[in-house]
Design an enzyme around this catalytic site. Structure first.
Site, PDB file in Angstrom:
ATOM      1  N   LYS A  10       7.367 -33.837   4.717  1.00 36.69           N
ATOM      2  CA  LYS A  10       8.246 -34.953   5.383  1.00 36.69           C
ATOM      3  C   LYS A  10       9.163 -34.162   6.494  1.00 36.69           C
ATOM      4  O   LYS A  10       9.663 -33.147   5.980  1.00 36.69           O
ATOM      5  CB  LYS A  10       9.247 -35.265   4.210  1.00 36.69           C
ATOM      6  CG  LYS A  10      10.455 -35.982   4.708  1.00 36.69           C
ATOM      7  CD  LYS A  10      11.200 -36.588   2.952  1.00 36.69           C
ATOM      8  CE  LYS A  10      12.337 -37.245   3.336  1.00 36.69           C
ATOM      9  NZ  LYS A  10      12.944 -38.192   2.262  1.00 36.69           N
TER      10      LYS A  10
ATOM     11  N   ARG B 222      18.887 -39.761  -6.485  1.00 34.98           N
ATOM     12  CA  ARG B 222      20.136 -39.699  -6.032  1.00 34.98           C
ATOM     13  C   ARG B 222      21.073 -40.359  -6.949  1.00 34.98           C
ATOM     14  O   ARG B 222      22.584 -40.627  -6.526  1.00 34.98           O
ATOM     15  CB  ARG B 222      20.550 -40.062  -4.610  1.00 34.98           C
ATOM     16  CG  ARG B 222      19.708 -39.069  -3.628  1.00 34.98           C
ATOM     17  CD  ARG B 222      20.335 -39.410  -2.292  1.00 34.98           C
ATOM     18  NE  ARG B 222      19.172 -39.784  -1.327  1.00 34.98           N
ATOM     19  CZ  ARG B 222      18.941 -40.342  -0.349  1.00 34.98           C
ATOM     20  NH1 ARG B 222      20.066 -41.170   0.159  1.00 34.98           N
ATOM     21  NH2 ARG B 222      18.134 -40.406   0.429  1.00 34.98           N
TER      22      ARG B 222
ATOM     23  N   THR C 181      13.849 -36.788  -3.081  1.00 38.03           N
ATOM     24  CA  THR C 181      15.276 -36.077  -3.170  1.00 38.03           C
ATOM     25  C   THR C 181      14.926 -34.730  -4.485  1.00 38.03           C
ATOM     26  O   THR C 181      15.925 -34.759  -5.280  1.00 38.03           O
ATOM     27  CB  THR C 181      16.287 -36.794  -3.775  1.00 38.03           C
ATOM     28  OG1 THR C 181      16.355 -38.065  -3.047  1.00 38.03           O
ATOM     29  CG2 THR C 181      17.566 -36.186  -3.189  1.00 38.03           C
TER      30      THR C 181
ATOM     31  N   GLU D 162       9.095 -44.798  -2.434  1.00 38.43           N
ATOM     32  CA  GLU D 162       9.926 -43.496  -2.805  1.00 38.43           C
ATOM     33  C   GLU D 162      10.983 -43.846  -3.525  1.00 38.43           C
ATOM     34  O   GLU D 162      12.061 -44.637  -2.728  1.00 38.43           O
ATOM     35  CB  GLU D 162      10.030 -42.391  -1.851  1.00 38.43           C
ATOM     36  CG  GLU D 162      11.200 -41.544  -2.032  1.00 38.43           C
ATOM     37  CD  GLU D 162      11.563 -40.637  -0.648  1.00 38.43           C
ATOM     38  OE1 GLU D 162      10.738 -40.465   0.312  1.00 38.43           O
ATOM     39  OE2 GLU D 162      12.560 -39.990  -1.145  1.00 38.43           O
TER      40      GLU D 162
HETATM   41  C1  3PG Z   1      15.816 -40.309   2.399  1.00 37.74           C
HETATM   42  O1  3PG Z   1      16.304 -40.202   1.444  1.00 37.74           O
HETATM   43  O2  3PG Z   1      14.971 -39.543   3.064  1.00 37.74           O
HETATM   44  C2  3PG Z   1      16.790 -40.732   3.704  1.00 37.74           C
HETATM   45  O3  3PG Z   1      17.808 -41.334   3.073  1.00 37.74           O
HETATM   46  C3  3PG Z   1      15.988 -41.535   4.633  1.00 37.74           C
HETATM   47  O4  3PG Z   1      16.712 -41.871   5.821  1.00 37.74           O
HETATM   48  P1  3PG Z   1      17.143 -43.304   6.138  1.00 37.74           P
HETATM   49  O5  3PG Z   1      18.076 -43.700   4.922  1.00 37.74           O
HETATM   50  O6  3PG Z   1      17.950 -42.902   7.583  1.00 37.74           O
HETATM   51  O7  3PG Z   1      16.363 -44.154   6.435  1.00 37.74           O
END
Ligand code: 3PG
Length: 212
Positions: free
Chosen positions: A133, A49, A73, A45
């Site tokens: 998710k 961001r 995101t 993924e």
């Molecule tokens: C996401 O984008 O789903 C989160 O950043 C994932 O969480 P983590 O950075 O704690 O793995």
């Protein structure tokens, strides 16, 4: 070649871990995704961001045809449309809204909304999404929440994401309605900035092993 949603779910069920990559640099993204795939994790993924995320997605999709490249995101229908244009295999959101769920259901892009509890899940199911998710997993109850939601929603499967580690993932994956876990720990920003593909490869290999 675009994969069906069922193909993607089958791949996630087999891999059981989905690395999450946050980077604005095309070359580093390609190196990172290639390294993940070479070490047993050929699905990723890439989050939206960063300002350049759509370009990163498009270029990684082109450069890594053997990898299932998804976009994370996704917050708006406009982003969903833009993701589809990049050729990404699937989309993921951290949450769910009626507007986005409707657009995603109509888009044809394999899509996984985010949920934090029962009401979100009911909205997801109203739009036909039964693989979701759970986010942020560690804060909303993680595997205990997945187990509890399995009572009223026995056909739903979860990708637990947020605060997952290579140490915690084997326990999380034992819960029957947990399809997979996701996380950014395999692609830390510091290692990407340092172009340390050996270290990232080791983190990926350890995650792939912990998933077995
Ligand atoms: C996401 O984008 O789903 C989160 O950043 C994932 O969480 P983590 O950075 O704690 O793995």
């Amino acid at each position: 070649m675009s994969l069906s949603k069922q193909n993607i779910i089958a791949q996630l069920a087999q891999l059981r871990v989905l690395p999450i990559l946050v980077t604005d640099d095309v070359e580093q993204a390609i190196r990172c995704v290639t390294t993940l795939a070479d070490n047993g994790l050929p699905a990723v993924e890439i989050t939206l961001r960063t300002p350049n995320a759509m370009t990163v997605l498009r270029e990684v999709v082109q450069a890594c045809p053997g990898v299932t490249v998804g976009a994370g995101t996704i917050l708006t229908p406009a982003q969903l449309d833009a993701v589809k244009e990049t050729g990404a295999a699937f989309g993921i959101s951290p949450g769910i809204t009626p507007v986005l769920a409707k657009a995603a259901a109509q888009s044809g892009l394999p899509y996984f909304p985010g949920v934090g509890g029962a009401s979100d899940l009911m909205l997801a199911l109203e739009h036909g999404f039964d693989v979701v998710k759970l986010f942020p997993s560690d804060l909303v109850g993680g595997v205990k929440m997945a187990k509890a939601l399995g009572g009223p929603f026995p056909d739903v499967r979860f990708c637990l994401t947020g605060g997952v580690t290579v140490e915690s993932m084997p326990t999380l994956l034992q819960q029957p309605n947990v399809l997979c876990v996701g996380g950014s720990w395999m692609c830390p920003a510091g290692l990407i900035a340092a172009n340390d593909w050996v270290a990232i490869g080791a983190l990926a290999a350890a995650a792939a092993l912990a998933a077995k």
